[in-house]
Design an enzyme around this catalytic site. Structure first.
Site, PDB file in Angstrom:
ATOM      1  N   CYS A  30       0.848  -1.195   0.000  1.00  0.00           N
ATOM      2  CA  CYS A  30       0.000   0.000   0.000  1.00  0.00           C
ATOM      3  C   CYS A  30       0.875   1.235   0.000  1.00  0.00           C
ATOM      4  CB  CYS A  30      -0.931   0.014   1.209  1.00  0.00           C
ATOM      5  SG  CYS A  30      -0.085   0.352   2.763  1.00  0.00           S
ATOM      6  N   CYS A  78       3.707   1.813   2.477  1.00  0.00           N
ATOM      7  CA  CYS A  78       5.000   1.157   2.245  1.00  0.00           C
ATOM      8  C   CYS A  78       5.963   2.083   1.506  1.00  0.00           C
ATOM      9  CB  CYS A  78       4.817  -0.116   1.425  1.00  0.00           C
ATOM     10  SG  CYS A  78       3.694  -1.316   2.156  1.00  0.00           S
ATOM     11  N   ASP A  95      12.179  32.204 -26.885  1.00  0.00           N
ATOM     12  CA  ASP A  95      13.392  32.697 -27.531  1.00  0.00           C
ATOM     13  C   ASP A  95      13.078  32.771 -29.030  1.00  0.00           C
ATOM     14  OD1 ASP A  95      16.139  33.320 -27.955  1.00  0.00           O
ATOM     15  OD2 ASP A  95      16.451  31.249 -28.584  1.00  0.00           O
ATOM     16  N   ASP A 148      16.691  27.151 -26.629  1.00  0.00           N
ATOM     17  CA  ASP A 148      17.492  26.067 -27.203  1.00  0.00           C
ATOM     18  C   ASP A 148      18.328  25.341 -26.163  1.00  0.00           C
ATOM     19  OD1 ASP A 148      19.521  27.810 -26.660  1.00  0.00           O
ATOM     20  OD2 ASP A 148      19.984  28.294 -28.739  1.00  0.00           O
ATOM     21  N   ASP A 162      20.200  29.928 -23.338  1.00  0.00           N
ATOM     22  CA  ASP A 162      18.982  30.202 -22.579  1.00  0.00           C
ATOM     23  C   ASP A 162      18.945  29.445 -21.252  1.00  0.00           C
ATOM     24  OD1 ASP A 162      17.871  31.790 -24.669  1.00  0.00           O
ATOM     25  OD2 ASP A 162      17.392  29.956 -25.743  1.00  0.00           O
TER      26      ASP A 162
END
Length: 741
Positions: free
Chosen positions: A16, A19, A429, A628, A632
């Protein structure tokens, strides 16, 4: 950490959501572990750090579970086979429990079974008790061993609840059978059939859930299935087929029509078209010739060619994609971490509620209070198992991340998947994002005695030292005209301005207007011409030689064919679109006008893009940045969600949360749509799980009975508990049908 690595483990014994926290704590307690994420839906763990696998496995075993390392596709195939075997075992256990439980249930309902106090009733129920004990051991043994392991490690989980509920029912029934006088006559009832049928129903629910859960990891299975098993290498002038694991770096391989490309490489002879849809989602084949890169797992369509292996094993694009998808499927968004925290304390709370239910019925219940007490307590324990709660988030994340991969979108983590749907502004960009990123020389404007040829030759010579995309366009234009370029010395790149160098013993400046002003170059009336070119979405660059202006070289980067439609999609889902670029204002505005972008930030230096993103965030915007992934990177990292435009081979851009392998802005809209659908699905699952437990526990405790309603049957509680998990899994699988607009 220099030796940090990712280790994938298969976890056995988790029953469950409670755990999950136990296993994660065990892993995080190991020295050297930086991060640990456990996926309850897939029963796997992803661990990052400088640590030995054996130490991790020991820590998991010490916490009461079992583990093994997952390395390659063979291990995953073995895991899949193991899960199928477990599925069949659960079905067998269900059948065995049903064979005993169903006749007892039907017989008891129709009044065919003897009373415990009757002449042969004790013998019948004693035999039934022994048979049910055998069934509980065979069909439910894993619950009791799981509960014991949890108890030894001072934990409580789903196994604890089931073991207590069914075990109490069996012990009580056996005591009543052997010593009927210990309880009032009205309470002399055996619950063997309830214990057995509860085990049958829970096993059936687990089997059905496992079968449905298997469909959620189909994305990983498909990706693993894309890997070639063998490769045709050229050794000593002969072509031989060898297992993919034996291919070495730099080896020459041949690919024939219709074959999978074995590893990443570079074409050295021949040409063909290659189906790269598994990487990019684009259906059209890509032409390949000498010098072109090819990616392992893609399919050669027409011609045959030789290529050199440049990436093998875990370094291939496909291996990195599989790792990224798997890691993202294991990751938890904040909404999932909240569910895990609740689940971790849920079982102890249920045990407390069960104690209060027991005491409440014992002290205030009507006769036969002992029977009511037992039935209600058992029902609370059975109905409260938080399986559905534990599955609610990871099962949806797995399907959502897999669906994104089908669209050529690689999501790095669960938080990005959740945040993408909340964005209010997308910052783009310009170069390589809105535009194709393959600029071309479009205008040459020489002054005085300079000619077009001389202007281009000087500009191309100085740009041989630059790596800027515009520089490549200028150099390429000169090569196409067959020019022999000058050698340069003292090359200097001036960020955001341009370049400076000595060319043919002359000091040359090449860049924007700011560069010319910095060096006090008189531009005469060239500024007007430059503005006119910029208004046509061309980027004008000034060339000055020995302190005097020589002319303008203008370069245009064509807008991607689908950029306008993609921006319209972003607008249609309520997003504001901003473009940020180092280009001049006029050029940027010309591009923005053509595409339909809301606002422009032009003349922004690479290091300042991050500040622009931060500025938007300060204004209350939730910002997605698309770039890119190179210059950036700071802005991508600063944004709430960073999207890197990838090429299929560049899939490990660390600064981005999401990689778009198609290179199309439609990927941003697709990622947002998938994010919103996934988060909506998670909320549906969590709502269903919370409502189920919130309403189910009081009903099981007997609230309805107090007001004249029925008392919930433990067998119905068992069926409901099993079906709640199956419902969550089935709801998550609806995401597999998702289609982006």
């Amino acid at each position: 950490m220099p030796n940090e690595k990712t280790i994938n483990l298969s976890i056995d014994g988790m029953s469950c959501a409670g755990c999950v926290g136990t296993v994660e704590q065990a892993l995080l307690s190991v020295s050297g572990v930086q991060e640990a994420a456990v996926n309850f839906a897939e029963h796997t763990a992803s661990v990052q750090g400088d640590v030995d696998v054996a130490v991790l496995i020991k820590a998991i075993k010490d916490s009461g579970y079992d583990a093994a390392e997952l390395i390659g596709s063979e291990d995953h195939a073995e895991k899949e086979a193991s899960e199928f075997a477990h599925f069949r075992k659960l079905l067998r256990q269900t059948i065995v429990a049903s064979v005993l439980g169903a006749p007892l249930f039907i017989g008891g309902t129709l009044g065919w079974l003897p009373e415990i106090e009757s002449q042969w009733g004790m013998q019948f129920w004693l035999l039934t008790g022994l048979l049910s004990l055998a069934v509980l051991i065979y069909s439910g043994g894993h619950f009791y061993t799981g509960a014991w392991k949890a108890f030894r490690n001072h934990n409580a989980n789903m196994d604890t609840l089931i073991a207590l509920g069914t075990g109490t029912a069996w012990v009580y029934s056996m005591l009543v059978t052997i010593f009927p006088g210990i309880v009032p006559s009205l309470a002399r009832h055996a619950y063997f059939e309830a214990a057995v049928i509860i085990i049958a129903l829970i096993n059936l629910g687990s089997a059905l859930e496992m079968r449905a859960r298997g469909k959620t990891s189909e994305a990983i299975k498909r990706l693993i299935g894309l890997q070639a098993k063998t490769a045709r290498v050229v050794r000593d002038g002969k072509e031989v087929d060898i297992p993919i694991e034996q291919v070495g770096l730099g080896e020459t391989l041949r690919v024939r029509p219709g074959e999978k490309i074995a590893v990443d490489g570079e074409v050295i002879e021949g040409h063909s078209s290659v189906d790269e849809s598994m990487l990019s989602g684009e259906p059209l084949p890509v032409e390949k010739q000498s010098g072109s890169e090819v990616v392992g797992g893609t399919i050669n369509k027409t011609g045959t060619f030789l290529y050199k292996a440049i990436r093998i094993g875990k370094d291939t694009a496909l291996a990195q994609i599989i790792e990224l998808v798997r890691k993202a499927q294991n990751a938890k968004p904040s909404i999932g971490r909240l569910a895990d925290k609740i689940a971790a304390v849920f079982v102890p709370i249920v045990l407390i509620i069960a104690v209060f239910t027991f005491l409440g019925w014992f002290n205030f219940g009507p006769e036969p209070r002992v029977s009511y007490m037992l039935v209600s307590t058992m029902t609370v324990l059975i109905i409260a198992c938080p399986c559905a709660l534990g599955l609610a988030t990871p099962i949806s994340i797995m399907v959502g991340v897999g669906k994104a991969a089908e669209y050529g979108i690689l999501i790095r983590n669960g938080e990005a998947l959740q945040q993408a749907g909340k964005l209010t502004t997308v910052v783009l960009d310009k170069t390589g994002t809105v535009t194709a990123g393959h600029p071309e020389v479009t205008s040459l404007v020489p002054v005085d005695d300079w000619t077009d040829q001389q202007l281009l030759m000087m500009a191309a010579s100085i740009e041989t030292g630059s790596e800027h995309p515009l520089a490549e366009a200028i150099v390429e234009a000169a090569h196409e005209k067959g020019m022999t370029l000058y050698e340069i010395t003292g090359f200097e790149a001036i960020a955001g301005h341009g370049v400076r160098a000595t060319v043919n013993q002359k000091v040359v400046l090449f860049g924007n207007e700011r560069l010319m002003k910095e060096y006090q170059i008189d531009l005469d009336d060239l500024t007007k011409k430059a503005n006119r070119l910029a208004s046509q979405a061309q980027t004008p660059m000034y060339l000055a030689v020995d302190g005097k202006i020589a002319g303008i070289v203008a370069v245009a980067d064509p807008i991607k064919p689908d950029s306008k439609a993609a921006v319209e999609r972003l607008h249609s889902i309520g997003l504001k679109v901003v473009m940020v670029t180092g280009d001049n204002q006029a050029t940027a505005e010309a591009v923005a006008l053509q595409v339909g972008i809301d606002s422009v930030m032009a003349g922004v230096l690479p290091q300042d893009k991050e500040h622009k993103v931060a500025m938007l965030q300060e204004q209350g915007e939730i910002v997605g940045m698309v770039g890119d992934g190179i210059n950036d990177a700071p802005a991508l990292a600063r944004a709430n969600v960073g999207y890197a435009i990838g090429t299929g081979t560049d899939v490990a851009i660390e600064s981005a949360d999401i990689t778009l392998m198609r290179g199309s802005l439609h990927g941003v809209a697709d990622a947002i749509a998938i994010s919103r659908a996934t988060v909506r699905n998670i909320k549906q699952n969590l709502f269903g799980a919370f409502i189920y437990n919130s309403l189910g526990i009081p009903v099981a405790a007997g609230v309805l009975f107090i007001f004249g309603g029925p008392l919930l049957n433990p067998m119905i509680a068992g069926a409901a508990m099993a079906m709640s998990s199956l419902t969550v899994v089935s709801n998550a699988n609806r995401l597999r049908l998702f289609k982006a607009n």
